[in-house]
Design an enzyme around this catalytic site. Structure first.
Site, PDB file in Angstrom:
ATOM      1  N   LEU A 103       0.831  -1.216   0.000  1.00  0.00           N
ATOM      2  CA  LEU A 103       0.000   0.000   0.000  1.00  0.00           C
ATOM      3  C   LEU A 103       0.860   1.257   0.000  1.00  0.00           C
ATOM      4  O   LEU A 103       0.477   2.307  -0.490  1.00  0.00           O
ATOM      5  CB  LEU A 103      -0.875   0.036   1.260  1.00  0.00           C
ATOM      6  CG  LEU A 103      -2.043  -0.931   1.310  1.00  0.00           C
ATOM      7  CD1 LEU A 103      -2.638  -0.985   2.698  1.00  0.00           C
ATOM      8  CD2 LEU A 103      -3.101  -0.516   0.294  1.00  0.00           C
ATOM      9  N   GLY A 104       2.012   1.186   0.605  1.00  0.00           N
ATOM     10  CA  GLY A 104       2.873   2.364   0.666  1.00  0.00           C
ATOM     11  C   GLY A 104       4.058   2.115   1.566  1.00  0.00           C
ATOM     12  O   GLY A 104       4.180   1.053   2.191  1.00  0.00           O
ATOM     13  N   VAL A 120       3.906  -0.861   4.243  1.00  0.00           N
ATOM     14  CA  VAL A 120       2.551  -1.189   4.681  1.00  0.00           C
ATOM     15  C   VAL A 120       1.895  -2.051   3.601  1.00  0.00           C
ATOM     16  O   VAL A 120       1.896  -1.683   2.418  1.00  0.00           O
ATOM     17  CB  VAL A 120       1.716   0.089   4.921  1.00  0.00           C
ATOM     18  CG1 VAL A 120       0.321  -0.263   5.406  1.00  0.00           C
ATOM     19  CG2 VAL A 120       2.405   1.009   5.918  1.00  0.00           C
ATOM     20  N   ASP A 173       2.106  15.096  14.568  1.00  0.00           N
ATOM     21  CA  ASP A 173       2.493  14.946  13.159  1.00  0.00           C
ATOM     22  C   ASP A 173       1.251  14.940  12.270  1.00  0.00           C
ATOM     23  O   ASP A 173       1.088  14.067  11.414  1.00  0.00           O
ATOM     24  CB  ASP A 173       3.307  13.663  12.975  1.00  0.00           C
ATOM     25  CG  ASP A 173       4.173  13.705  11.715  1.00  0.00           C
ATOM     26  OD1 ASP A 173       4.370  14.814  11.161  1.00  0.00           O
ATOM     27  OD2 ASP A 173       4.647  12.650  11.284  1.00  0.00           O
ATOM     28  N   LYS A 219      -0.754  15.773   9.290  1.00  0.00           N
ATOM     29  CA  LYS A 219      -0.486  16.152   7.888  1.00  0.00           C
ATOM     30  C   LYS A 219      -1.322  15.223   7.007  1.00  0.00           C
ATOM     31  O   LYS A 219      -1.789  14.163   7.488  1.00  0.00           O
ATOM     32  CB  LYS A 219       1.009  16.015   7.566  1.00  0.00           C
ATOM     33  CG  LYS A 219       1.551  14.617   7.784  1.00  0.00           C
ATOM     34  CD  LYS A 219       3.034  14.549   7.478  1.00  0.00           C
ATOM     35  CE  LYS A 219       3.550  13.147   7.736  1.00  0.00           C
ATOM     36  NZ  LYS A 219       4.961  12.993   7.457  1.00  0.00           N
ATOM     37  N   ALA A 250      -0.703  13.018   4.873  1.00  0.00           N
ATOM     38  CA  ALA A 250      -0.273  11.613   4.755  1.00  0.00           C
ATOM     39  C   ALA A 250      -0.725  10.786   5.953  1.00  0.00           C
ATOM     40  O   ALA A 250      -0.812   9.563   5.867  1.00  0.00           O
ATOM     41  CB  ALA A 250       1.252  11.548   4.629  1.00  0.00           C
TER      42      ALA A 250
HETATM   43  N1  LIG Z   1      -4.552   1.579   7.541  1.00  0.00           N
HETATM   44  C1  LIG Z   1      -4.180   1.849   6.306  1.00  0.00           C
HETATM   45  N2  LIG Z   1      -4.995   1.565   5.269  1.00  0.00           N
HETATM   46  C2  LIG Z   1      -4.618   1.841   3.998  1.00  0.00           C
HETATM   47  N3  LIG Z   1      -3.430   2.385   3.646  1.00  0.00           N
HETATM   48  C3  LIG Z   1      -2.581   2.667   4.636  1.00  0.00           C
HETATM   49  C4  LIG Z   1      -2.892   2.416   6.000  1.00  0.00           C
HETATM   50  N4  LIG Z   1      -1.857   2.815   6.761  1.00  0.00           N
HETATM   51  C5  LIG Z   1      -0.939   3.293   5.899  1.00  0.00           C
HETATM   52  N5  LIG Z   1      -1.345   3.204   4.612  1.00  0.00           N
HETATM   53  C6  LIG Z   1      -0.608   3.597   3.411  1.00  0.00           C
HETATM   54  O1  LIG Z   1       0.764   3.299   3.613  1.00  0.00           O
HETATM   55  C7  LIG Z   1       1.550   4.481   3.485  1.00  0.00           C
HETATM   56  C8  LIG Z   1       2.686   4.436   4.485  1.00  0.00           C
HETATM   57  O2  LIG Z   1       2.144   4.585   5.797  1.00  0.00           O
HETATM   58  P1  LIG Z   1       3.033   4.909   7.057  1.00  0.00           P
HETATM   59  O3  LIG Z   1       2.131   5.219   8.200  1.00  0.00           O
HETATM   60  O4  LIG Z   1       4.019   3.816   7.256  1.00  0.00           O
HETATM   61  O5  LIG Z   1       3.886   6.120   6.581  1.00  0.00           O
HETATM   62  P2  LIG Z   1       3.586   7.678   6.402  1.00  0.00           P
HETATM   63  O6  LIG Z   1       2.580   8.147   7.413  1.00  0.00           O
HETATM   64  O7  LIG Z   1       3.256   7.946   4.947  1.00  0.00           O
HETATM   65  O8  LIG Z   1       5.022   8.233   6.701  1.00  0.00           O
HETATM   66  P3  LIG Z   1       5.676   8.395   8.127  1.00  0.00           P
HETATM   67  O9  LIG Z   1       5.297   7.241   8.994  1.00  0.00           O
HETATM   68  O10 LIG Z   1       7.106   8.402   7.804  1.00  0.00           O
HETATM   69  O11 LIG Z   1       5.126   9.716   8.615  1.00  0.00           O
HETATM   70  C9  LIG Z   1       0.571   5.646   3.732  1.00  0.00           C
HETATM   71  O12 LIG Z   1       0.985   6.810   3.072  1.00  0.00           O
HETATM   72  C10 LIG Z   1      -0.746   5.094   3.179  1.00  0.00           C
HETATM   73  O13 LIG Z   1      -0.798   5.348   1.795  1.00  0.00           O
END
Ligand SMILES: Nc1ncnc2c1ncn2[C@@H]1O[C@H](COP(=O)(O)OP(=O)(O)OP(=O)(O)O)[C@@H](O)[C@H]1O
Length: 473
Positions: A206-207, A214, A322, A324, A326
């Site tokens: 997903l990312g 993830v 944090d 934002k 994202a």
């Molecule tokens: N519960 C979820 N359902 C769907 N997609 C998700 C979920 N959690 C995270 N993602 C996807 O995975 C990506 C990475 O998530 P993650 O929380 O690891 O990092 P981030 O928030 O983008 O960055 P950081 O943790 O460095 O601030 C997200 O940008 C989102 O697109």
């Protein structure tokens, strides 16, 4: 002094030295812990913008509030004497002994160390203890690292005398014990999660975030998102923080379904948010239709609702730290849930105390107010400010930071437009039909939330009420 305060002439010289022989790639990948994908992206984006990759790297890393001393320590580990020399004027002289140590080990000219092209130094070892000052000044590893959009990869400057990762079973047991105490969250086996994600199939990716990747999966007929934590020091903090927070349940907070410890990587398992993140929806890469005004209002309203819940916890507020796009995730009906509590912390205890003085700033710079960045004053008003930037981004479609703008920070630009009596109603996301009254009202709210004195910012309850009224219009 923060990286973004680096004087331009030093910055330029540093870029010249680190662009040479692509030293910046080594700095990014081996020392700042960016992934290979991140490094490729940095290279691409720098090329696209026609700037030095080192400059772009320092911009990304600097947005995470890293200090020049931290960069100095990383350059020390790289044994890049010329680059360290460029920084001596802007780091505290207590750090100079690192440079002296390398120079002494390699001859005064640093001939065996990095001289802009020479081979790696062989004398000083990576295990040379760093000055205790690092600990005294509270320069620690951020509990997260990240890709380009999220929190940035943190420098491992916290524990130079210890190994960077402790994977001993005793360590796992210790955290397992804490986790069991703080929550009744189910513990899952690594094997279960491996099966749930089809053996971590790329198709289910997903990312990527600062802590790892993830994956989408199905666990006990539930759609889940499995965060596979990269093995680093921040892992335990991330686990404990997220687990502690899971005691708070709210419609607008991303639920944690479970965790796994003891396998090759620790994992956190969340509800799958089929709508992706607000970041992805504001700047779709697949040409998807933009979110409508009504959808944007509802999303902001939901986030405000979740934040006021955190800020009004009995005893002490919980500060997310944090906020934002994202970290705002959307379900299939576009209901938002606040995720990523890796930086969350309890605020001051009791009604009479309004803020905390912290030793180190974490978070993402374009979303942080000056009192936190400059004076390390942390309070719920930090989240209010970040939320104001999100409202401005969501209404205008502009990024929170853009080097090509007169004022790269969106919050500053918004205040400048307001001072110049621009019609805020005309600043709407160009992909949306004009709605001047609504856009004006949203941007006025964003201005209020991003007031420079934190006392002038509204509490989240008021913000929620205002948004709720606007969403109902
Ligand atoms: N519960 C979820 N359902 C769907 N997609 C998700 C979920 N959690 C995270 N993602 C996807 O995975 C990506 C990475 O998530 P993650 O929380 O690891 O990092 P981030 O928030 O983008 O960055 P950081 O943790 O460095 O601030 C997200 O940008 C989102 O697109």
């Amino acid at each position: 002094m923060y990286i973004y305060e680096l004087p331009p002439e030093i910055n330029k010289e540093l870029c010249r030295l680190l662009d040479n022989f692509d030293y910046w790639e080594e700095l990014a990948g081996n020392y700042m812990m960016y992934t290979a994908m991140d490094v490729i992206e940095i290279k691409e984006k720098a090329r696209h913008q026609g700037i030095s990759p080192t400059e772009y790297l320092l911009e990304c890393w600097g947005q995470k509030n890293h200090r020049i001393e931290e960069l100095f320590v990383l350059l020390y580990r790289m044994k890049h004497i010329p680059a360290m020399r460029r920084l001596t004027g802007v780091v505290h002289e207590r750090f100079h002994r690192l440079l002296h140590k390398l120079e002494a080990g390699n001859g005064q000219d640093g001939n065996n160390a990095r001289t802009g092209g020479a081979q790696r130094a062989t004398t000083s070892s990576d295990s040379v203890p760093l000055p205790v000052i690092l600990f005294d000044q509270g320069i620690r590893q951020a509990p997260s690292s990240s890709g380009l959009n999220g929190r940035s990869p943190s420098a491992d400057t916290s524990s130079a005398t210890s190994t960077s990762t402790d994977t001993s079973s005793a360590q796992y047991d210790k955290y397992d014990e804490i986790l069991r105490k703080v929550s009744a969250i189910p513990k899952m086996s690594y094997e279960e999660l491996r099966l749930a994600t089809d053996d971590w199939s790329e198709r289910n990716l997903l990312g990527r975030g600062g802590f790892g990747q993830v994956y989408k999966g199905e666990w006990k007929l539930l759609g889940v998102a499995v965060k596979r934590l990269r093995d680093n020091e921040g892992r335990d903090q991330e686990l404990v923080r997220e687990m502690c927070l899971n005691q708070y349940r709210h419609d607008n907070i991303l639920p944690l379904y479970g965790y796994s410890l003891g396998g090759p990587e620790a994992c956190l398992v969340y509800q799958l948010m089929a709508g992706g993140s607000l970041e992805q929806r504001l700047r779709p890469k697949d040409g998807a239709a933009p979110l409508s005004w009504a959808q944007r209002c509802r999303i902001m309203c939901g986030v405000a609702r979740g934040l006021q819940f955190l800020h009004t916890m009995t005893g002490s507020a919980l500060i997310h730290g944090d906020i934002k796009p994202a970290n705002i995730l959307l379900d299939q009906c576009l209901e938002p849930k606040i995720g990523d509590f890796g930086l969350a912390r309890k605020g001051p205890y009791g009604d009479e105390r309004t803020h905390l003085k912290v030793s180190r700033v974490y978070g993402t710079r374009p979303y942080l107010p000056d009192e936190y960045l400059q004076s390390c004053v942390l309070s719920p008003a930090v989240d209010v400010y970040s939320f104001g930037v999100v409202v401005a981004e969501t209404s205008t479609g502009l990024p929170a930071w853009d080097r090509s703008r007169a004022r790269p920070l969106l919050a500053h630009q918004l205040h400048a437009w307001h001072a110049a009596r621009h019609d805020l109603g005309a600043l709407h996301d160009p992909r949306l039909p004009p709605h001047p009254a609504l856009c004006r009202a949203l941007l006025e709210l964003a201005l209020h939330c991003t007031q420079p004195p934190r006392e002038a910012r509204p509490p989240m309850l008021l913000v929620y009420r205002r948004l709720h009224a606007l969403a109902a219009c």
